[in-house]
Write a protein that holds these residues in place. Structure first.
Motif, mmCIF file in Angstrom:
data_model
loop_
_atom_site.group_PDB
_atom_site.id
_atom_site.type_symbol
_atom_site.label_atom_id
_atom_site.label_comp_id
_atom_site.label_asym_id
_atom_site.label_seq_id
_atom_site.Cartn_x
_atom_site.Cartn_y
_atom_site.Cartn_z
ATOM 1 N N UNK A 1 31.992 -0.803 4.790
ATOM 2 C CA UNK A 1 31.063 0.331 4.877
ATOM 3 C C UNK A 1 30.580 0.744 3.491
ATOM 4 N N UNK A 2 31.467 0.646 2.500
ATOM 5 C CA UNK A 2 31.154 1.182 1.167
ATOM 6 C C UNK A 2 30.604 0.145 0.201
ATOM 7 N N UNK A 3 30.669 -1.144 0.543
ATOM 8 C CA UNK A 3 30.316 -2.172 -0.428
ATOM 9 C C UNK A 3 28.878 -2.034 -0.917
ATOM 10 N N UNK A 4 27.937 -1.902 0.003
ATOM 11 C CA UNK A 4 26.539 -1.788 -0.413
ATOM 12 C C UNK A 4 26.268 -0.459 -1.111
ATOM 13 N N UNK A 5 27.003 0.596 -0.764
ATOM 14 C CA UNK A 5 26.859 1.873 -1.470
ATOM 15 C C UNK A 5 27.298 1.739 -2.918
ATOM 16 N N UNK A 6 28.414 1.051 -3.131
ATOM 17 C CA UNK A 6 28.921 0.873 -4.489
ATOM 18 C C UNK A 6 27.964 0.040 -5.336
ATOM 19 N N UNK A 7 27.279 -0.912 -4.691
ATOM 20 C CA UNK A 7 26.358 -1.775 -5.420
ATOM 21 C C UNK A 7 24.939 -1.219 -5.450
ATOM 22 N N UNK A 8 24.737 -0.077 -4.759
ATOM 23 C CA UNK A 8 23.408 0.537 -4.703
ATOM 24 C C UNK A 8 22.372 -0.461 -4.185
ATOM 25 N N UNK A 9 22.730 -1.125 -3.094
ATOM 26 C CA UNK A 9 21.854 -2.133 -2.493
ATOM 27 C C UNK A 9 21.764 -1.875 -1.003
ATOM 28 N N UNK A 10 20.670 -2.348 -0.398
ATOM 29 C CA UNK A 10 20.493 -2.157 1.046
ATOM 30 C C UNK A 10 21.455 -3.023 1.834
ATOM 31 N N UNK A 11 21.721 -4.222 1.350
ATOM 32 C CA UNK A 11 22.639 -5.131 2.026
ATOM 33 C C UNK A 11 23.443 -5.903 1.000
ATOM 34 N N UNK A 12 24.675 -6.217 1.324
ATOM 35 C CA UNK A 12 25.508 -7.072 0.488
ATOM 36 C C UNK A 12 26.569 -7.708 1.373
ATOM 37 N N UNK A 13 27.031 -8.851 0.941
ATOM 38 C CA UNK A 13 28.042 -9.555 1.713
ATOM 39 C C UNK A 13 28.918 -10.393 0.792
ATOM 40 N N UNK A 14 30.138 -10.576 1.217
ATOM 41 C CA UNK A 14 31.082 -11.493 0.569
ATOM 42 C C UNK A 14 31.526 -12.478 1.638
ATOM 43 N N UNK A 15 31.291 -13.745 1.376
ATOM 44 C CA UNK A 15 31.605 -14.782 2.367
ATOM 45 C C UNK A 15 32.594 -15.761 1.759
ATOM 46 N N UNK A 16 33.730 -15.911 2.401
ATOM 47 C CA UNK A 16 34.744 -16.900 2.044
ATOM 48 C C UNK A 16 35.071 -17.740 3.294
ATOM 49 N N UNK A 17 35.736 -18.865 3.139
ATOM 50 C CA UNK A 17 35.913 -19.774 4.290
ATOM 51 C C UNK A 17 36.466 -19.128 5.541
ATOM 52 N N UNK A 18 37.353 -18.149 5.400
ATOM 53 C CA UNK A 18 37.983 -17.539 6.571
ATOM 54 C C UNK A 18 37.656 -16.069 6.764
ATOM 55 N N UNK A 19 36.766 -15.534 5.936
ATOM 56 C CA UNK A 19 36.518 -14.092 5.997
ATOM 57 C C UNK A 19 35.097 -13.775 5.552
ATOM 58 N N UNK A 20 34.453 -12.871 6.295
ATOM 59 C CA UNK A 20 33.116 -12.382 5.946
ATOM 60 C C UNK A 20 33.161 -10.865 5.914
ATOM 61 N N UNK A 21 32.664 -10.276 4.831
ATOM 62 C CA UNK A 21 32.505 -8.822 4.715
ATOM 63 C C UNK A 21 31.022 -8.550 4.510
ATOM 64 N N UNK A 22 30.406 -7.877 5.470
ATOM 65 C CA UNK A 22 28.965 -7.584 5.440
ATOM 66 C C UNK A 22 28.774 -6.069 5.426
#
Length: 822
Positions: free
Chosen positions: A270-291
């Protein structure tokens, strides 16, 4: 995108062309972006739904007991396009979509999506997919605390149209997870600690429960730290992704630590894009996605998060899509979804009419498996259960989500098919899965459809059933051979009883044991053949039962493997076949033991206690074997631990179709029968040697007759003792042409065993032939009114009888010793 922030993936702009799901587009920051696809198949969402219960991303997700279940409407499915695409570089065309290998992308798999093998300084890194980390081939030296661990790591990211490695991070080989935990309380270099933790967990199969607990606590602290940079968060997420591959025994500390991580990941999403001041952001790893996404409440009716199907099950950034203004669930021809969640917001105009435009913070977390969600109610053996979390935080109470819909595609298990599924969420109070507030839709296109009236960690627990390849009907050779054996054994039993039990002959009592043993061999073998011929085919097949996937009752499943409760008939046949075949071989051993004792001791009879002892051994031991085998391996709810499903016989293979020495086929049949066969072979040799020494005719000057008689004795005993079954062991030890040869030979010899016994032990006896001759004579003498032809027929039969008598006279001098001894 810069090298200092390689982990932020912004959504494509609205000008993105429809070039398939695996096309790399220019990633630029935009507001309220929408990803759309042409030629789409639409899953219509229900117009009415129960209220959504709001949750906080920072608190455990629970729902009151008064929740209601969403009412769903029928789904309208438009057939997928069959547009032909020429997929290159190993891509596979699936429903008009090129499913590309992980290292390639583009509509036809023509674009590179990986960094090539490269040496950076003193470290060499192998080819790595875009967005993933690479570990150096150089390892820590023996003698250090982290011997065998990589000495450095780097990350491959896509920038300016090509994939390149970032500057490598060097690992201090004397660091341990305990050292990192202690340094977290001091103002240390968090990025160094994060990458060190990542390297220490790079081989998940080597991790212990203590390692998993420590690594989870470190990752949790790093993700919650106010001083954590983007690189620290990415390294921590990569560590969590690696922990999802760790297989450790059930440990309370590790379970609590990893479960706490799921709450932290929800908050991060919930906070990732707020911290980056961006409309959308994601972290993608082989077994995990954070959008994460920030959207305008007035500019959206619903949000759809989608994970696309690829050549492997691993997550890749260009297979993760987010549509921030979706009116309904959309699955298009431009992609094939593996997991999807759609959140619908109220259709009212209250928010849109306000002067201010409140924002919504959305977070999604997709787990490759459920190892952080250890359930006691659902037993998972082979299935892979993906968990999908959704979190919503808004300023307006009427912007609470109205409806949540999910689609999950079960990961294929070879030789199985989907049987049933249940839609669940993780209840943090109960620490287990729950169906409250969730309902189940029908399955279409291989997708499991779920509805819930709240947002939390969702999953579709599914069960599969084996696609059994049932044994084909017996071939002509087997049917003919078994039929002839039945006929031969029936005649042999009738003649044996008549000649040895209903006729007062000299020495009858002295040979009672041998005659009883022979009769029991004939009876048990006949019963086995009849049971095998009539019941070995499974008449109550599991694959004939109805699949429950379209049953909308949303009951929590207790296992990922569906096995039909036993109906009894096939198990009864398997148990009876086991008992009868064991009894046949036991009576063979009893008879051969009697024979050796009589021949070698030159006695005419055995002690009186031998008869009850023979009956106990011949029938009692097989009965005990059968009962013990049933007690150890049979369960009503899981009969396949005892028998096979393909046909009614003892279980032999494991799930991978490999022979399993722990199955009843080995320890309850092959092992004891093998020992009996070895015992019978030894007795056969002893009997043959003793017979040759005591029989003067076998040592006479007529060598041709002596060899013939010796061969017939050995052959008769070998057939009676079932030594042809040794060929079955050769089929287990061979493959290819040798296997085919022994299989055919085994089939012919065993199916005709009853016929062979009839020929060698009944048809060759002069008394039997005389009985047949008298019967034929009696039939021919019946007065049938055939007018003038009566006299001619009698004369022909008379001549025939004279010739037959002459034949018996010729054979009377060549009577084999076994006719008297056996």
């Amino acid at each position: 995108m810069t090298e200092q922030m390689p982990t932020t993936y912004y959504a494509p702009t609205n000008t993105t062309s429809n070039t398939g799901p695996y096309t790399n587009t220019t990633l630029t920051p935009t507001a309220n972006t929408t990803v759309t696809h042409e030629n789409t198949t639409t899953y219509t969402s229900p117009d009415t739904a129960s209220p959504i219960i709001p949750t906080s991303a920072a608190k455990p997700h629970t729902i009151p007991s008064t929740t209601t279940t969403t009412t769903t409407s029928p789904t309208t499915v438009t057939p997928l396009s069959t547009t032909f695409l020429n997929c290159s570089n190993g891509g596979k065309n699936l429903d008009g979509v090129c499913i590309c290998p992980d290292e390639l992308t583009g509509e036809t798999c023509s674009k590179n999506n990986s960094c090539k093998k490269q040496t950076l300084g003193q470290f060499t890194f192998n080819s790595t997919l875009s967005g993933r980390f690479a570990y150096s081939n150089e390892k820590c030296e023996v003698g250090t605390s982290s011997a065998g661990k990589p000495r450095a790591l780097t990350r491959c990211f896509f920038m300016n149209g090509s994939a390149n490695f970032s500057h490598p991070q060097i690992f201090q080989c004397n660091l341990t997870l305990s050292d990192i935990q202690q340094n977290l309380t001091s103002p240390a270099d968090l990025e160094m600690l994060a990458t060190s933790t990542q390297i220490l967990t790079s081989n998940p199969e080597e991790l212990t429960a203590e390692n998993v607990t420590a690594a989870a606590e470190i990752a949790n602290t790093l993700l919650l730290s106010a001083n954590a940079t983007e690189n620290v968060r990415v390294a921590a997420v990569a560590t969590v992704s690696q922990l999802l591959n760790a297989t450790v025994p059930d440990d309370t500390k590790a379970k609590n630590a990893t479960l706490g991580l799921t709450v932290t990941l929800d908050q991060l999403s919930v906070n990732l894009s707020l911290n980056l001041n961006a409309s959308q952001s994601q972290i993608v790893q082989p077994n995990l996605v954070v959008q994460s996404a920030q959207i305008s409440a007035a500019g959206t009716q619903g949000v759809q998060f989608t994970s696309l199907k690829g050549d492997s099950d691993s997550f890749i950034a260009n297979r993760i899509q987010l549509n921030t203004n979706a009116t309904q669930v959309v699955v298009g021809n431009g992609f094939v979804a593996d997991a999807l969640i759609y959140i619908q917001f109220p259709k009212g105009e209250g928010v849109r009419g306000r002067q201010t435009d409140p924002n919504l913070s959305l977070g999604f977390v997709l787990y490759q498996n459920d190892r952080f969600f250890r359930s006691k109610l659902y037993m998972r053996r082979r299935a892979t259960i993906r968990v999908l979390s959704a979190s919503v935080r808004g300023q307006e109470p009427n912007m609470v989500p109205q409806h949540v819909e999910m689609l999950f595609r079960p990961i294929d298990i070879n030789g199985t098919s989907l049987y049933d599924f249940s839609c669940v969420f993780w209840n943090y109070i109960q620490k287990d899965w729950s169906t409250s507030g969730c309902s189940k839709g029908n399955t279409s296109d291989g997708l499991m459809r779920c509805f819930c009236n709240h947002t939390t960690n969702f999953a579709a627990l599914w069960s599969y059933r084996e696609n059994y390849e049932y044994a084909k009907a017996l071939d002509v050779i087997s049917i003919v051979g078994l039929s002839l054996s039945i006929l031969g054994l029936v005649v042999t039993i009738i003649y044996h009883i008549k000649e040895n039990f209903f006729r007062n002959t000299h020495g009858q009592q002295s040979n009672l044991n041998s005659k009883l043993a022979l009769l029991c061999i004939y009876l048990s073998l006949l019963a086995f053949i009849i049971t095998f011929l009539s019941g070995v085919q499974n008449s109550s097949r599991q694959n004939d039962t109805k699949v429950q996937g379209d049953d909308l009752t949303n009951d929590l499943l207790n296992s990922d493997e569906h096995i039909e409760p036993d109906r009894g008939s096939c198990t009864a046949v398997a148990a009876l076949l086991h008992f009868l075949l064991m009894a046949t071989f036991m009576w063979n051993s009893v008879y051969s033991t009697q024979l050796v004792l009589l021949v070698r001791s030159m006695r005419r009879s055995l002690p009186t206690h031998w008869t009850p002892l023979s009956v106990t051994l011949g029938w009692g031991v097989p009965g005990c074997f059968m009962v013990i085998t049933l007690a150890v391996s049979y369960r009503v709810d899981n009969p396949l631990g005892y028998r096979q499903e393909e046909f009614c016989w003892l279980a032999a293979l494991d799930k991978k179709q490999q022979f399993n020495f722990g199955k009843p086929m080995f320890w309850a049949f092959l092992l004891p029968i093998g020992l009996i066969l070895i015992y019978n072979i030894v007795l056969l040799v002893l009997t043959s040697m003793a017979t040759c020494k005591v029989d003067t005719r076998l040592t006479s000057s007529n060598k041709k007759s002596s060899l013939r008689s010796r061969f017939l004795i050995s052959l008769s005993l070998a057939v009676l003792l079932g030594l042809s079954w040794t060929l079955g062991y050769f089929t287990l030890l061979n493959s290819g042409k040798a296997y085919q040869f022994f299989s055919i030979l085994f089939c012919i010899c065993t199916t005709t065993q009853g016929l062979q016994i009839f020929i060698l032990f009944t048809a060759r006896k002069r008394a039997f032939r005389a009985t047949i001759s008298r019967s034929m004579q009696y039939i021919s003498s019946v007065n049938i009114p055939l007018n003038s032809r009566q006299y001619n027929l009698q004369r022909k039969w008379k001549n025939c009888n004279m010739n037959q008598s002459k034949t018996y006279k010729d054979l009377s001098d060549i009577e084999v010793t076994t006719s008297k001894t056996l």
